[in-house]
Design an enzyme around this catalytic site. Sequence first.
Site, PDB file in Angstrom:
ATOM      1  N   THR A 173       0.814  -1.218   0.000  1.00 26.09           N
ATOM      2  CA  THR A 173       0.000   0.000   0.000  1.00 26.09           C
ATOM      3  C   THR A 173       0.844   1.262   0.000  1.00 26.09           C
ATOM      4  OG1 THR A 173      -0.124  -0.126   2.411  1.00 26.09           O
ATOM      5  CG2 THR A 173      -1.923  -1.107   1.162  1.00 26.09           C
ATOM      6  N   CYS A 174       2.058   1.162   0.495  1.00 25.77           N
ATOM      7  CA  CYS A 174       2.917   2.348   0.511  1.00 25.77           C
ATOM      8  C   CYS A 174       3.287   2.780  -0.901  1.00 25.77           C
ATOM      9  CB  CYS A 174       4.166   2.095   1.342  1.00 25.77           C
ATOM     10  SG  CYS A 174       5.059   0.609   0.862  1.00 25.77           S
ATOM     11  N   TYR A 175       3.307   1.820  -1.819  1.00 27.19           N
ATOM     12  CA  TYR A 175       3.625   2.138  -3.211  1.00 27.19           C
ATOM     13  C   TYR A 175       2.420   2.000  -4.120  1.00 27.19           C
ATOM     14  CZ  TYR A 175       8.535   1.999  -1.900  1.00 27.19           C
ATOM     15  OH  TYR A 175       9.756   2.239  -1.318  1.00 27.19           O
TER      16      TYR A 175
END
Length: 1157
Positions: free
Chosen positions: A1124-1126
Amino acid sequence: MNESRKHQVSLRGASAKEITRDALLERVNQERELRNYTRRASAAALLIQRVWRRHHETKSVALQLRQEWEIMMNNRAGPLTRMQISREILRPFLFFINYLSVRCGKIGARDRDCMINCFRILLEGITPKDVHQSFCLLATGSIEERQIWFHQSKKLISVCLFILSVFDYSTQRVQDVVLTSTAMRLSVLLTDPKSWNCIADDAREDANTAVKNLVQFIGSKRSGLYNCIRKFICKLEAPVSCQETVFCQTDDRFLIVASAITLSLRPFHLTNMDTNDNGMLECAVEQYCVSLLTIPWLPQRLPAILVPALRHKSVLSPCLRTLLIAKEKILKEISEMDQLDITSRKMPHVGWALANTVCLATGSYMSSLDLGKFTEGLDYASYLHVVILLADKLLASLENFGRMTRNTEELQADNDTSAESVFHMDETTCGFSNLSYMDLFRPVCQQWHLKKLLAFEIDASGSGADNLPSSNQQDSWKCRLLDVAYYYSYMLQLFSTLNPLLKSLPVLNMLSFTPGFLVSLWGELEKSLFQRQKHIANAKSLYANNIPGDISDGVSDGRQKRFSKDTGYKWANVLQKITGKAPTENVFVDSVNCHSNFSQTEEDPSDKWDIEALRRGPEGISEDIACLLLLFCSTYSHLLLILDDIEFYEKQVPFTLEQQRKIASMVNTLVYNSLPRGVSPRHRAIVDSAVRCLHLLYERDCRSKFCHPSLWLSPGNNNRMPIAVAARTHEVSSGAGGTASSSMGSVITTMPHVFPFEERVKMFREFISMDKVSRRLAGEGTGPGVRSIEVVIRRGHIFEDGLQQLNSLGSRLKSAIHVSFVSESGLPEAGLDYGGLSKEFLTDLSKLAFSAEYGLFCQTSTSDRLLIPNTTARFLDNGIQMIEFLGRIVGKALYEGILLDFYFSQVFVQKLLGRYSFLDELSTLDPELYRNLMYVKHYDGDVEDLSLDFTVTEESLGKRHVVELKPGGKDISVTNENKLQYVHAMADYKLNRQILPFSNAFYRGLTDLISPSWLKLFNASEFNQLLSGGDHDIDVEDLRKNTQYTGGYSEGSRTIKLFWEVFAGFEPRERCMLLKFVTSCSRAPLLGFKHLHPAFTIHKVACDAPLWASFGGQDVDRLPSASTCYNTLKLPTYKRASTLRAKLLYAINSNAGFELS
């Protein structure tokens, strides 16, 4: 010769010292001036000596004459003839009285006794038993006798007026009262030939001529009549009728006042004596207007029995005509009276002239609060124009007074008091009653007053025809309506300026509920501004709707009977009366059908709503149109506050929806073209009223559409500035203390809706980008790194841990948050937070805290189940503090562009945007209560039968609490007269007062991160879209175009083709779940996936699978995962679509993050 000796002059032996030429000339001039001064001083001394000797000698003669006159009066025996009265009594008396009393300005005891004796003889001589003893017979005698009578009568009148001017009404000395009453009785008899009973019938014409000449004298400035009467009336502290109610008809004090008023009106009655001298009458009327009409509280100072004489048309009509004809001269003299006391805070004299004119014309004198009526035979046109003239002058005087006051205060102190809008004038309250200055205008706020003005017929050849404000005198109806519009527009400004408590509310209440008045105003505006379009209502129907008592053709007889039966102010029927429509069955339309379905119609041309006549703002329109606009916008914006949706959309009163769209386009175009050019002080009231009307119409359209979206955008289609420039302009104007330093900045602040929603969203993101840059320059952290806020969140205690670790940060919450999750088993979850985990934390926290089970927020009873603060939250421990924390969480989500999966109630959002909620918004909060209130509002019977009072009962934690809607509400029953107050008080409590503590707390937290000026770019619906995204479905094609591929995938890869095929076949809910699985948010970015950062990415996870897996063999068994960070989906190389679909659905329903990988 050296330079120093070149300009020297030789005195040829007169002196050994030589001087320069300039010094010599200066000495000669000084000597000449000294000789001139000595000569003038000697002449002045001689003049003073001569004057003093003359005064001394004259005084000695006057004293001697008085002594001889007193001896003669004491030794007088028997009656005197008229010549004896003239020569022996009057001639010496007038000499020594004028010298000893009139010139000195005071009356001694001996002079008072002499006056009383002389006046009594004259009174006996006016009505004697013997004809030869009548002094008035001189007026009909020889030419010499007539001249003697005229000269001595003038002197007598002057002496009597002097006595009146120095008389103190409050004096207790009987002799002063007797003297003044005798003098005034003599003056009245001298100017009334009908009281001369000794005059023969053949001499009656000569007597009338003599009196006419005498009245001409007292009407001239030389007599000083009106100045003396002004001095006397200004000393009256209370009406005689209030002090002496039993003997007022015979009391000497009353006779003095009555005689003074009689003398002041003598010149007005010369027309009854067949005179053609209009110049004298005009001079007298001018003095009457300047000296008497400007007396504070003139009708209130006089006995009530005398006021009708001032109200009579023979007096009031000449005053009105003269004020119009000689307005420059009269207003100049009135202004000079104010300049005599320029430092005073008293009401300007023109203000008292205005108040007394209204008071006398309408009969609202004394302390009576009953309905009045106009003076019989009043020239309404002249009355309108005079009030307009005086009101305009008064407003200008008050503006100058306010400007001088501000300048003085700025010199005396450093603080600026220019924000004060109310003029605090001295002596604007009546010292002998409970009246205030604005109470004198009470008839202006009553419907009978307006209806009379609308109903009167204009005489084209009347006295006021040349002074009409309108240049078009062919259309009598337009002239009449325009005059009334000017009249009430000035009244609105006066009430706003001088009525500190209620402002213009009394006038607006009356105008809003006068049948047909708003429709008439709009008819004139529509004809003037929409010349290219066909007029909807013809002039005949417009005229019929506005004449009280007329019946429109479309109204049934039965309805008319009900109208005539109930003539009171029943709130339930007032809006039907406005349009003259009957609430028959065919008038009511289904609300769904009433509203235009703009999404299914063709694009509406924006030029249709950009009114050409208003493209230059108020500077480009005539004074007449500006006046109509001011009155219409002020009145209609007031009516819109209480106009419910049933009346607006279904009954369509007072205007049809098509007319409402025209009105919206009118105020929209006017405001947009006013702000960029700057608003001058003379047009400030018009623009302010148009802004209020615009906001009310726009907010109603936001709640329930009746306008095409292009209408609101149309004024700015051709000249909107770029987003970045607009954002910076808005920030500059907002940072200037609320005063727009840029014209376009004021447009964005006042009417942001002229920018499309997408542009305002970009503007909002630009604000945040600018804020991040400024914070970075200030050394504050804005991204992942050493300045990030480290928080550790347990999966089972997300809200508690977030509240404990983040609530105290305030605006520092703008910094990046680095979240580390602890699973429910107590183990740290794997993965690094590059923004994805913080998004997941914020979304999970908000989902938990805003759930109904948590008790802070609840859902509305409407079908869309919107969020609203739970009123029982105040009983929770730290309930208000937790709601404030949720405001910061929502602010953080908006600041970072994170979408949340819920919508707030429009009522709650209105509070966050700093806006007041009105009655119809209750339908979005509590439809059942709204229906009940509408039932009460439109109840045709006696509301008291419903047994309601001004209270509301609340139930919380098993207990019931009674809340009063107004002080003493439990003892106030709801009646037909106050039911509208009850309806709006109940709505105000539910919509504003009840949730105010919670909305204030949420607002404090929200504005720690989001500037209030940023929020005001949006309406309530747009705010929810900004917070939660657009539609609940995903645009597959938009996502495909903005997706990146890594790890070996490309757009032509077999697995990628299968993915898009499966994704397109998902249900909308499943697509949203997949998006949340990858990005932690279930909604698409508001402006599309090209604004998703980092971009949506599909990464290849290579897995071994046999070749026949594509045809039914064993496929890849590994589940997809996400970073989710990317915003990255890690997708194994599935061979079949069925496998890919099953694995994706399993993964997105597992509610796990990195653990799946």
